[in-house]
Design a protein around this motif. Sequence first.
Motif, PDB file in Angstrom:
ATOM      1  N   GLY A  10      19.191 -49.533  -8.816  1.00  0.00           N
ATOM      2  CA  GLY A  10      20.488 -49.591  -8.168  1.00  0.00           C
ATOM      3  C   GLY A  10      20.617 -50.795  -7.272  1.00  0.00           C
ATOM      4  N   THR A  11      21.739 -50.850  -6.560  1.00  0.00           N
ATOM      5  CA  THR A  11      22.033 -51.945  -5.645  1.00  0.00           C
ATOM      6  C   THR A  11      21.804 -51.478  -4.213  1.00  0.00           C
ATOM      7  OG1 THR A  11      23.609 -52.979  -7.139  1.00  0.00           O
ATOM      8  CG2 THR A  11      23.848 -53.481  -4.799  1.00  0.00           C
ATOM      9  N   ALA A  12      21.108 -52.293  -3.446  1.00  0.00           N
ATOM     10  CA  ALA A  12      20.745 -51.923  -2.083  1.00  0.00           C
ATOM     11  C   ALA A  12      21.218 -52.977  -1.099  1.00  0.00           C
ATOM     12  CB  ALA A  12      19.229 -51.754  -1.975  1.00  0.00           C
ATOM     13  N   PHE A  13      21.390 -52.540   0.138  1.00  0.00           N
ATOM     14  CA  PHE A  13      21.676 -53.425   1.261  1.00  0.00           C
ATOM     15  C   PHE A  13      20.535 -53.291   2.260  1.00  0.00           C
ATOM     16  CE2 PHE A  13      25.798 -52.017  -0.396  1.00  0.00           C
ATOM     17  CZ  PHE A  13      26.430 -53.234  -0.649  1.00  0.00           C
ATOM     18  N   THR A  14      19.950 -54.408   2.652  1.00  0.00           N
ATOM     19  CA  THR A  14      18.886 -54.404   3.641  1.00  0.00           C
ATOM     20  C   THR A  14      18.980 -55.690   4.451  1.00  0.00           C
ATOM     21  OG1 THR A  14      16.498 -54.036   3.936  1.00  0.00           O
ATOM     22  CG2 THR A  14      17.168 -55.479   2.109  1.00  0.00           C
ATOM     23  N   SER A  15      18.394 -55.718   5.614  1.00  0.00           N
ATOM     24  CA  SER A  15      18.520 -56.904   6.473  1.00  0.00           C
ATOM     25  C   SER A  15      17.647 -58.038   5.964  1.00  0.00           C
ATOM     26  CB  SER A  15      18.140 -56.561   7.910  1.00  0.00           C
ATOM     27  OG  SER A  15      19.129 -55.757   8.516  1.00  0.00           O
ATOM     28  N   LYS A  16      18.223 -59.226   5.934  1.00  0.00           N
ATOM     29  CA  LYS A  16      17.477 -60.453   5.640  1.00  0.00           C
ATOM     30  C   LYS A  16      16.979 -61.070   6.941  1.00  0.00           C
ATOM     31  CE  LYS A  16      18.061 -64.816   3.094  1.00  0.00           C
ATOM     32  NZ  LYS A  16      19.039 -65.630   2.304  1.00  0.00           N
ATOM     33  N   SER A  17      17.783 -60.940   7.968  1.00  0.00           N
ATOM     34  CA  SER A  17      17.433 -61.364   9.327  1.00  0.00           C
ATOM     35  C   SER A  17      18.303 -60.536  10.255  1.00  0.00           C
ATOM     36  CB  SER A  17      17.718 -62.859   9.526  1.00  0.00           C
ATOM     37  OG  SER A  17      19.124 -63.101   9.517  1.00  0.00           O
ATOM     38  N   ALA A  18      18.232 -60.802  11.536  1.00  0.00           N
ATOM     39  CA  ALA A  18      19.056 -60.048  12.482  1.00  0.00           C
ATOM     40  C   ALA A  18      20.543 -60.262  12.250  1.00  0.00           C
ATOM     41  CB  ALA A  18      18.696 -60.421  13.912  1.00  0.00           C
ATOM     42  N   LYS A  19      20.909 -61.386  11.627  1.00  0.00           N
ATOM     43  CA  LYS A  19      22.326 -61.704  11.451  1.00  0.00           C
ATOM     44  C   LYS A  19      22.777 -61.699   9.998  1.00  0.00           C
ATOM     45  CE  LYS A  19      22.584 -64.545  15.648  1.00  0.00           C
ATOM     46  NZ  LYS A  19      22.963 -65.866  16.211  1.00  0.00           N
ATOM     47  N   GLU A  20      21.849 -61.499   9.056  1.00  0.00           N
ATOM     48  CA  GLU A  20      22.194 -61.591   7.643  1.00  0.00           C
ATOM     49  C   GLU A  20      21.729 -60.342   6.905  1.00  0.00           C
ATOM     50  OE1 GLU A  20      21.403 -65.997   6.203  1.00  0.00           O
ATOM     51  OE2 GLU A  20      19.748 -65.274   7.445  1.00  0.00           O
ATOM     52  N   ILE A  21      22.504 -59.964   5.891  1.00  0.00           N
ATOM     53  CA  ILE A  21      22.046 -58.890   5.015  1.00  0.00           C
ATOM     54  C   ILE A  21      21.634 -59.480   3.675  1.00  0.00           C
ATOM     55  CG2 ILE A  21      23.384 -57.041   6.077  1.00  0.00           C
ATOM     56  CD1 ILE A  21      25.303 -57.310   3.601  1.00  0.00           C
ATOM     57  N   ASN A  22      20.746 -58.774   3.018  1.00  0.00           N
ATOM     58  CA  ASN A  22      20.315 -59.132   1.683  1.00  0.00           C
ATOM     59  C   ASN A  22      20.904 -58.101   0.719  1.00  0.00           C
ATOM     60  OD1 ASN A  22      19.006 -60.433  -0.388  1.00  0.00           O
ATOM     61  ND2 ASN A  22      17.025 -59.463  -0.006  1.00  0.00           N
ATOM     62  N   ILE A  23      21.732 -58.544  -0.210  1.00  0.00           N
ATOM     63  CA  ILE A  23      22.309 -57.654  -1.212  1.00  0.00           C
ATOM     64  C   ILE A  23      21.408 -57.705  -2.440  1.00  0.00           C
ATOM     65  CG2 ILE A  23      24.313 -57.149  -2.643  1.00  0.00           C
ATOM     66  CD1 ILE A  23      26.038 -58.569  -0.510  1.00  0.00           C
ATOM     67  N   VAL A  24      20.720 -56.627  -2.695  1.00  0.00           N
ATOM     68  CA  VAL A  24      19.713 -56.558  -3.759  1.00  0.00           C
ATOM     69  C   VAL A  24      20.364 -55.829  -4.932  1.00  0.00           C
ATOM     70  CG1 VAL A  24      17.337 -55.910  -4.297  1.00  0.00           C
ATOM     71  CG2 VAL A  24      17.979 -56.428  -1.937  1.00  0.00           C
ATOM     72  N   LYS A  25      20.890 -56.593  -5.877  1.00  0.00           N
ATOM     73  CA  LYS A  25      21.763 -56.029  -6.910  1.00  0.00           C
ATOM     74  C   LYS A  25      20.984 -55.598  -8.154  1.00  0.00           C
ATOM     75  CE  LYS A  25      26.109 -56.935  -9.360  1.00  0.00           C
ATOM     76  NZ  LYS A  25      27.179 -57.919  -9.627  1.00  0.00           N
ATOM     77  N   ASP A  26      21.174 -54.340  -8.542  1.00  0.00           N
ATOM     78  CA  ASP A  26      20.623 -53.788  -9.790  1.00  0.00           C
ATOM     79  C   ASP A  26      19.118 -53.988  -9.903  1.00  0.00           C
ATOM     80  OD1 ASP A  26      23.147 -52.945 -10.638  1.00  0.00           O
ATOM     81  OD2 ASP A  26      23.590 -54.888 -11.534  1.00  0.00           O
ATOM     82  N   HIS A  27      18.400 -53.812  -8.818  1.00  0.00           N
ATOM     83  CA  HIS A  27      16.948 -53.957  -8.826  1.00  0.00           C
ATOM     84  C   HIS A  27      16.261 -52.625  -9.122  1.00  0.00           C
ATOM     85  CE1 HIS A  27      17.614 -57.941  -7.323  1.00  0.00           C
ATOM     86  NE2 HIS A  27      16.370 -58.126  -6.929  1.00  0.00           N
ATOM     87  N   LEU A  28      14.986 -52.711  -9.437  1.00  0.00           N
ATOM     88  CA  LEU A  28      14.131 -51.536  -9.542  1.00  0.00           C
ATOM     89  C   LEU A  28      13.270 -51.449  -8.285  1.00  0.00           C
ATOM     90  CD1 LEU A  28      12.860 -51.822 -13.230  1.00  0.00           C
ATOM     91  CD2 LEU A  28      14.703 -50.361 -12.369  1.00  0.00           C
ATOM     92  N   PHE A  29      13.283 -50.280  -7.664  1.00  0.00           N
ATOM     93  CA  PHE A  29      12.467 -50.031  -6.484  1.00  0.00           C
ATOM     94  C   PHE A  29      11.351 -49.084  -6.893  1.00  0.00           C
ATOM     95  CE2 PHE A  29      16.581 -51.365  -5.052  1.00  0.00           C
ATOM     96  CZ  PHE A  29      16.325 -52.169  -3.954  1.00  0.00           C
TER      97      PHE A  29
END
Length: 454
Positions: A10-29
């Motif tokens: 699925g697609t996830a949202f997680t922090s890349k830094s304190a000011k940026e998010i990382n949109i992890v699209k269609d990945h396998l966790f």
Amino acid sequence: MYNYSLIFQGTAFTSKSAKEINIVKDHLFCVDDSGMIANVVSPEDPRYRSILQEYEDKSNFYRLKEGQYLFPGFVDLHIHAPQWAQAGTALDLPLNDWLHTYTFPLEAKFEETSFAKKVYEDLVHTLLKNGTTTGLYFATVHREASYLLAKICAEKGQRGLVGKVVADDPEQNPDYYRDPDATTALEETEQFIVDVKELAKTTKQGVYPVVTPRFIPSCTDEALKGLGKLAAKYDTHIQSHCSESDWEHGFVKERFHKTDTAALNDFGLLQDKSVMAHSVFLEDNDVELFAETGTAIGHCPLSNAYFANAVMPLRHFHSRGVDIGLGTDISAGATPSLYDNAKQAIVSSRMLEDGVDNSKSPEVRGVDDSRITIKEAFYFATAGGGKSLSLPIGLLEKGYAWDVQIIDTKAKGNSLPIFDEKEDLDDVFQKIMYLVKPENIKEVWVQGEKVVGD
């Protein structure tokens, strides 16, 4: 052949830094047996197709549906667990009146473990339903009821950091609710630490004892000194309140002729596993001491609006190297939701920057460079909280615990206003942060175990 306990696509949202998010699209966790993220595999990775072929027909494979997204579990850095029973009441009173009229009489009732069980089970369940996978708890002065809270966290699958409160000063605490003396308080705290560490041996997601002086005004010097020694002896987390209000900040200065930050440090209570709630009135030297010792702030924007007398300069403190996470501060904060507190953190920061006294001209009304964004608020609710606790939580990356919320934007009863199937994912993220309710939190997982959901 791969050896994973769980696979999520699925697609996830997680922090890349304190000011940026990382949109992890269609990945396998890919999650291992211990509940840790072993790999995050992109669609471009050669392993992607082979992992899919091996797992997609198995019962431990989960493919998110359209409109569903992965969020890290939230980390709540300040919860007064017994006060859940008075949430939403008496918030118009000054802090000291609120404590003596409502809070202390309520907390005294937790000597009765049957009452404690009823409140604590409902609280932990409610927090999990709101996406909080890790909670840092103040319990009460009662060792048995405090241990019961840790046991309930263990049983319900939440990562709980629990403190038996110490409040032994007879001049500042009512006779019906305090530790009898410093010696008893320290003995009871040590036994609590030993008991919770034993419980932790059989708890997958972890439970942790926390050394917990209520705050300096509640404790004698002997108790504070002894608690610092216990924390060092057992390498525990530490929590308390620091510079919460004009009254507390002034009280400690009058008693010790120094700030409560300096006093806490002198007692050995500031270190890299310490979290101090509020910390609104830190002075420049205090901020430096927080950064030097690794002490974090549990920022509670909603309760600060009721009891702190000021707005904490969040961005300023964080820019100077202080770790910060968010807390609900139940019940001085009347909501169990860190979504609500993330939004309030933004509102408070904007009010601090713009100022609130319209009789003053704009250039002198506020404090420059104070506002934070929704992405920063998300960081403080997740990765910032994990960093504050020195635990591998709050990020959806390899090496972190599989603590997640599965957000359903199409949930019956609170479908989010997403009408374009190709809507920019950055905008979807913002709508989730501003509009999600418990109905949208379809499932919650902690350390690779599902704790909310069918």
